[in-house]
Every structure is written in C-alpha cells, then in structure tokens.
Scaffold this motif. Sequence first.
Motif, short mmCIF file in Angstrom:
data_model
loop_
_atom_site.label_atom_id
_atom_site.label_comp_id
_atom_site.label_asym_id
_atom_site.label_seq_id
_atom_site.Cartn_x
_atom_site.Cartn_y
_atom_site.Cartn_z
N LEU A 21 -17.62 29.47 -68.45
CA LEU A 21 -17.00 30.69 -68.61
C LEU A 21 -15.77 29.40 -68.81
CD1 LEU A 21 -17.48 33.26 -65.54
CD2 LEU A 21 -17.60 33.49 -68.40
N PHE A 22 -15.22 28.54 -68.55
CA PHE A 22 -14.15 27.89 -67.60
C PHE A 22 -13.61 26.92 -69.99
CE2 PHE A 22 -11.09 24.37 -67.10
CZ PHE A 22 -10.79 25.04 -66.70
N ALA A 23 -14.44 26.83 -70.30
CA ALA A 23 -14.99 26.03 -71.31
C ALA A 23 -14.73 27.49 -72.40
CB ALA A 23 -16.28 25.46 -71.89
N TRP A 24 -15.45 28.34 -73.03
CA TRP A 24 -14.90 29.61 -73.81
C TRP A 24 -13.45 29.67 -73.43
CZ3 TRP A 24 -13.40 34.62 -72.42
CH2 TRP A 24 -13.22 35.42 -73.22
N TYR A 25 -13.09 29.85 -72.26
CA TYR A 25 -11.55 30.35 -71.91
C TYR A 25 -10.56 29.38 -72.74
CZ TYR A 25 -6.94 31.65 -69.49
OH TYR A 25 -6.13 32.18 -69.28
N GLN A 26 -11.26 27.71 -72.44
CA GLN A 26 -10.32 26.66 -73.40
C GLN A 26 -10.35 26.97 -74.73
OE1 GLN A 26 -11.70 22.77 -71.55
NE2 GLN A 26 -9.56 22.65 -71.34
N VAL A 27 -11.74 27.33 -75.16
CA VAL A 27 -11.87 27.58 -76.39
C VAL A 27 -11.09 28.14 -77.12
CG1 VAL A 27 -13.43 27.86 -78.17
CG2 VAL A 27 -13.94 25.74 -76.54
N ARG A 28 -10.74 29.73 -75.86
CA ARG A 28 -10.32 30.36 -76.95
C ARG A 28 -8.16 30.24 -77.13
NH1 ARG A 28 -9.39 35.17 -73.90
NH2 ARG A 28 -8.03 36.60 -75.05
N GLN A 169 -13.95 23.35 -82.63
CA GLN A 169 -15.33 23.17 -82.86
C GLN A 169 -15.41 22.14 -81.37
OE1 GLN A 169 -17.78 22.89 -86.79
NE2 GLN A 169 -17.39 24.44 -86.54
N HIS A 170 -14.69 21.09 -81.71
CA HIS A 170 -14.33 20.20 -80.76
C HIS A 170 -13.97 20.05 -79.70
CE1 HIS A 170 -13.26 17.01 -84.72
NE2 HIS A 170 -14.45 17.12 -84.61
N THR A 171 -12.98 21.03 -79.22
CA THR A 171 -12.42 21.54 -78.17
C THR A 171 -14.08 22.12 -77.27
OG1 THR A 171 -10.80 22.11 -78.95
CG2 THR A 171 -10.97 22.64 -76.86
N LEU A 172 -14.61 23.02 -77.81
CA LEU A 172 -15.91 23.40 -77.81
C LEU A 172 -17.24 22.50 -77.32
CD1 LEU A 172 -17.02 26.33 -76.55
CD2 LEU A 172 -18.08 26.04 -78.75
N ARG A 173 -16.88 21.23 -77.79
CA ARG A 173 -18.17 20.68 -77.86
C ARG A 173 -17.47 19.67 -76.36
NH1 ARG A 173 -17.78 16.17 -81.99
NH2 ARG A 173 -16.13 15.41 -80.12
N ASP A 174 -16.04 19.63 -76.65
CA ASP A 174 -16.51 18.57 -75.03
C ASP A 174 -15.91 19.40 -74.01
OD1 ASP A 174 -15.40 16.33 -76.78
OD2 ASP A 174 -13.33 16.14 -77.01
N SER A 175 -15.93 20.32 -73.91
CA SER A 175 -14.88 21.66 -72.57
C SER A 175 -17.29 21.52 -72.16
CB SER A 175 -14.85 22.73 -73.13
OG SER A 175 -14.01 22.46 -73.07
N LEU A 176 -17.83 22.15 -72.90
CA LEU A 176 -19.64 22.40 -72.35
C LEU A 176 -20.55 20.65 -71.58
CD1 LEU A 176 -20.71 24.63 -75.58
CD2 LEU A 176 -21.02 24.88 -73.22
#
Length: 773
Positions: A21-28, A169-176
């Motif tokens: 959830l935290f990663a999703w929020y960061q990406v958004r 996409q990069h941010t999503l990958r890093d966060s995940l």
Amino acid sequence: MRTALKMVLPLIVSVAVVSGLFAWYQVRTEKRNLRSDLARRAEILGEALQESVEPLLERAPDKNLQRLVERFGEREHLKGVAVYDATGKALAITPGIAKEFVNWPDVAKNAAGKDKELDEFAREKRTDPAGNEEVLALHILACPLHRNNESAGALALFHDTSYIDIQVQHTLRDSLLNALVQTLLIAGLALILVRWTFMQPLKRTAHWLRTMRTGSANGAKAPPGLPQGQGEIFDQLHQEVTHLARDLNTARATAEEEARLRETGASLWTAERLRVSLQNKLHETPLFVLSNREPYMHVLNEKDRSISVIVPASGLVTALEPVLLACNGTWVAGGPGSADREVVDANDRLRVPPDHPSYTLRRVWTTDEEDKGFYEGFSNEGLWPLCHIAHTRPMFRPEDWLHYQRINRRFADVVLQEMEGTKSPILLAQDYHFALLPRMVKEARPDARVAIFWHIPWPNPEVFGICPWQRELVDGLLGADLIGFHIQTHCNNFLETVDHALEALTEWDRFAVNRRGHVTRVRPYPISVEFPEYPPTEEEETRNAGAERAEICEELGIEASLLGVGVDRVDYTKGILERFRGIERFLEQYPAFQRRFSLVQIGAPSRTDIERYKNFLDEVTAEAERINAKFHAGRWKPIVLLKRHHSHEEIARYYRAASVCFVTSLHDGMNLVAKEFVASRVDERGVLILSTFAGAALELSDALLVNPYDICQLSEATHSALEMPEAEQAKRMHWMRRAVREHNIYRWAANLISDLTEIRIETNERSEARQPR
Ligand code: G6P
C-alpha cells in the motif's frame, strides 16, 4: 520451524500488504507531482507563446508564425506547438505532429469556445514513418487566441509525457523492491525472535510438562526456560504452569498415597481424605473458622510503598491453614496488618493463600484502643499468664474486660453475618480470645454447631478462680456444643472449674456439662501439623545436612561443627532463658564442645507493645550476650540470636541442619515446633529435647524429656543428644515421626469436626434427657 513460520505468517502478510500500500501511495504521489509540474511548465510556456502569437495574427498568417512555432517546439519534452484559426485549421504547426494534429483536438476547440485555458492528458494512436503503430502519451495545453478582442482560434502545446510513465515505473519498481526487502527482513527477525523468545522456552516447558505428566519429572520445581521478569504475560504463564505442576504433583501423590493406604489397610489422614470426609459429613455446609490471629497479614513497606504478605508466627495458624485448604471454608479473623484494609473487597473479604486462592478470609477491624484492652490487656496480660503456669502475674482490669466483651460481640456479629443463608452452619472458634463468643453465636443461631478449641492450657480451679470474671468466661464457653483442649488434664481442669464456678451439672462419666438444658461436650484433641506424605523429591534426597549446616554457618558468620536450633515467639512461657542457661552449664561441664557447638535461636518478637514482653526480649538479648561474652572464641560463639520473623521455608532449613532441637517451654498447650521439627527430619536424624510441661511430651515420648527449670538436666540432655549414636537417633526419630504422621493435623480436624457433626442439635434445648454418645 514450521510452527514458528505459522506463527509469523500473519505478520508477514500484514507487513507485505502495508508495504504494498505504501509503494502504491508513493507511486501515485510521484505521478501526481510530475504531472502538475509539467502542467505548470506548459502553462508558463503557453502564456509566453500566446503573447507572441497574438500580434502575428493581426495580419494575414505568414512565415513568421511558422518560424515562431518551430522555434518554440525545440524544448525539453515539448513534442510540438500548433496555432489554429477559429475553424480549427492549423495556421502553423510543428512538422513532427502535423499529421495527427492538422485539425484542432477537442481540448483546443473547447478552450476557444469557452475562451479559457484548458489542458488534458491524452493518449493518441499514430503510425510512425516505418508503418508501426505507436501510442503517444501527451499533455495538451490549449490557450484561446484573440484578434481585435475577438476569438481567433487557439494555441496548443503538446508535451510528451512518456517520461512520466517511465519515471513512475522506476519508482514503482524501487518501492516494490523496498517493500520486498522490508518484508523479508521483518519476517526474518520475527522468525528469530519467535524461535528464541517463545518457541524455545515453550518447547522446553512442553517437554517438562510431558515428563511431569508421565511421572518422570521430579517434585514441584518451577518449569524450566520460561523467562521470568520479562513481562507480565511470561510471569503469569510461569506462575500458572508452576501451580498446575504443583497441583498435578499433589494430586498424583495423594492418589498414590490413598492407593497405598488402601493396600496396607492403614488409616492415615490426608488432606484429600479430610476433604472427602468433610464433604460427606457437611453436605456442602461451609465451614467457618474464627480466630484473632489471621493466617495472612498484609504489611506496607514504607520504603517503596509495596505490600508484602506475612504468615504470622502462630501455632494456631500453622495448624488450621491445612484444614481450610482442604475444605474451602471461611476464616474470620482480625486484621492488624498495616495494609490489610487495602487488599480486601467491599465486604472485607479476600481469597487466600495469595498465590493459590483456596478459601475466604474475612477480616474484622478493631481500633488501637480496643486492641489494647481486648488483645494486649485482657487476653495477653490476663488470660495468657493465668492459664500458663509461668509465674507471671495476671492482670485483670475492668476496662480491659469491657473491651473483651465488646470485641467478642463484634466477631460474633461478623460470623453471624457470614453464616446468613446457611442452614445449620458449623463454627470452629479458636482460643482464649473468644471465651464469650460461643454463647453469643448460639443464642442467635441455635441451629449452628459451635465448637471452640482452647489452644493453651487450662489451669486448675484455684488458679482460674483468680479471674474476677471466671463465671462469665466459663458460661460463655458453655454456649458451645463442643469444647476442645489439647490433653485430658486440661479437660479435667476445665470440668473442675465449672464445678467451682457455676451451677451446672458436670457429667464426668461422659465428659459433658449440662447447663440449663444445653449440653457441652469436653474432649481432648491433640493438635498437630501437616506431615509431608509425598516421596522425597530428588532435591530432598540429595540434600546433605552437613552441607546445609556449613552454608548456614557461613551466612551467620560463625564457625561450628554442631548446630542446635530453637524456634519460638519471644514469650516468657517458652523457657528461652532456661535453655540458654542450660547451654551455659553444658559448655562448662563439657568444654570439649566449646568452639564446636552453637545454638541458633530463632526468636520472633511477639506482643512487643506489652511491657512484660518488651522487657523479656531485652532479657533474652542480654542473657545471650552475657553467655557469648563468657565463651566466645574466634568466629565461634555459643548462641546466635536471630530476632526476627522467619518464614516456614527458612525455619525448615535450620531444622534440617540441626543436630538437636530445643523445646523447653515452662508450660505449653501442645507446642507445634516439636512436631514440625520431627516432620521435617526426612533423614530420620537429629534429637529433640522436649519439656515435660509441653502437651507434645505425651505423644513424643522418644524425645529427651526434660524439666526446663532443672539446668543440670538440660545440660545433660544436650550432652546426650550430641553424643547420641546415629542408630539411636534414627530409632527415636522413626517412632516420633510415626506418631506425628498418624496423629497429623488432618486427623485432629477430622476428629473434632466429626464429633461436632455427630452431636444432635435441638433448637429448643431439651438435651437433659439425651443419652451420652
Ligand atoms: C499462641 C496462641 C495463638 C496465638 C499465638 C501467637 O499459639 O494460642 O492464639 O495466635 O500464640 O500469638 P499472637 O498474640 O501473636 O497471636
């Protein structure tokens, strides 16, 4: 491992969900920021371009407009610029987008129509020069254009937003990735923690419980491995498991003992047998016990304001506690402890023992002034010396007598209140503090069965006649259905006193008194202690008296190879001074024992608000010091006087380490120290020196019996005890242990209660006609 994994699985899932959830929020957030940044930049550019384009529209569109458009088109992420006329046709357009946007997009049309700046993020399909289809991700900003204050079309800026998608996409990958690493780390740590903190101790405890259940664990020792003092939950668990283990051990030992007794046909009394017998006899009728001294006293520790629990030094308490434990009754008692009021409920009750609540303690309150008259005055300066032939003059003050009557009334009212709603209740009142109470209770509840047990001697009628209120006391006692003394002589003395003091029919043939139609039985019930029936634990078996003695000497800072022990309240009836003088004589007569033999005298200060007791404590101290000064050499001294309260466990250590135990009372109802010493000598070693003036002497004839007033006899007895061959010690101890074992506290209670329940109670008091049992 699998169990630990199962335990932490919910944690892993929770951590994964939260991290996701935290990663999703960061990406958004990232996407939103990039888009608004782009929109802001487009807006600034748009405004600048608008200002440049509008003047060029004043005349017919020419190359300048196309040049301007192309110049502006060369910026970061700007895909192109287009200027549309009012019909939506491109007047000038960046060549790269000319194919797709030769006609204005909807957003430009709307901006022109509404005459306001509009923007949108859009995706546009197109075919590249090689014929491949691609999707353009764009941001389109449209600004209305004016000529002579009239709408003249729109200006559109096309930004390529594919870089936003890539960045997101990069941010999503890093966060995940981050979330994954976090989840793995937390899960790993949790696994280790669960394994070490929970699983290992729980596993060890489970193993220990299994061996206990299968009978291979030893004693009621604490379970291994549960970390104590590491939080309430572990402490509670540790306590519960320990209790469970103890209960299981006790139940198993009881069952084994019962089976063994059935096998041998012996008739030993055990806690279990008493419980069953009481259940049969009382049919759920609760048992009420009443005494002045309470079994547990709560005291406030002034330093840290904590509350501690003390088991008072009292033979009565030692004897009655096992009975209450066996039958879950109510014990009504005074509450002199400084924190006693803090731990009771609204009805002044609490469940005890504190670590294993098994029966109810109901406390009764008295004021200091009342205590002075009732407890210190009448009970302990009057009746106590009156009943003990110890040559301390009794004091009888009228004001003390008033308090004695008042407190007897108060306790009677409390016990009557506790009995409310109980049919034919049973009351065991205790001791000389409550001579008036049996009649008070019986008058209010004729259906109650009332017994009083007199824990101290009863003197002959001439001595008792000293008391100005002997008639009232005897009459109060005769309200009971049953009066118990330790020995027959005390029963005889009582009956003679009745003859002297009152008009009543004394029936010597059946040891009963008939007063105005109510019959009171008078019987001897030699009180006793619990006798540990369980097979010795491994610890008990391997315990070594010599090692324990050495340990004690080390703690006390003395050097001695032989120890004697004396355990008493510091009371003038206990013959403590005589004991010291006997030892002085012994050391003079047998100097070879100097530097070898020491007496450890445990002296619990008692009734110290009474002058005679205070002085006596000083006398005992001075006498010990005098004798020590006379013989003392190096680290050796003849007498170690420990003037403080000791717990049963502490005392038991001294009993086990001693070669000889001294009970030299000048007069004593029974004296349970003698029986406790015998019960604690599982090793069948050690010698008991016992006063003939203690009730216990009748049962423990294998002790070395002495007249404590005879110092030479005391000295000789000490010598014989210390020189006694082991075989002789074992023989004597064996017989004494047999006597205590067979006449233990459960038998005492069973006999007393059984006799009480067998008495026929007629509420209209016509018992003259009844036949003796
Ligand atoms: C004797 C009495 C008990 C009393 C005990 C301790 O054993 O028979 O009734 O409780 O001494 O005396 P205390 O005055 O401290 O209760």
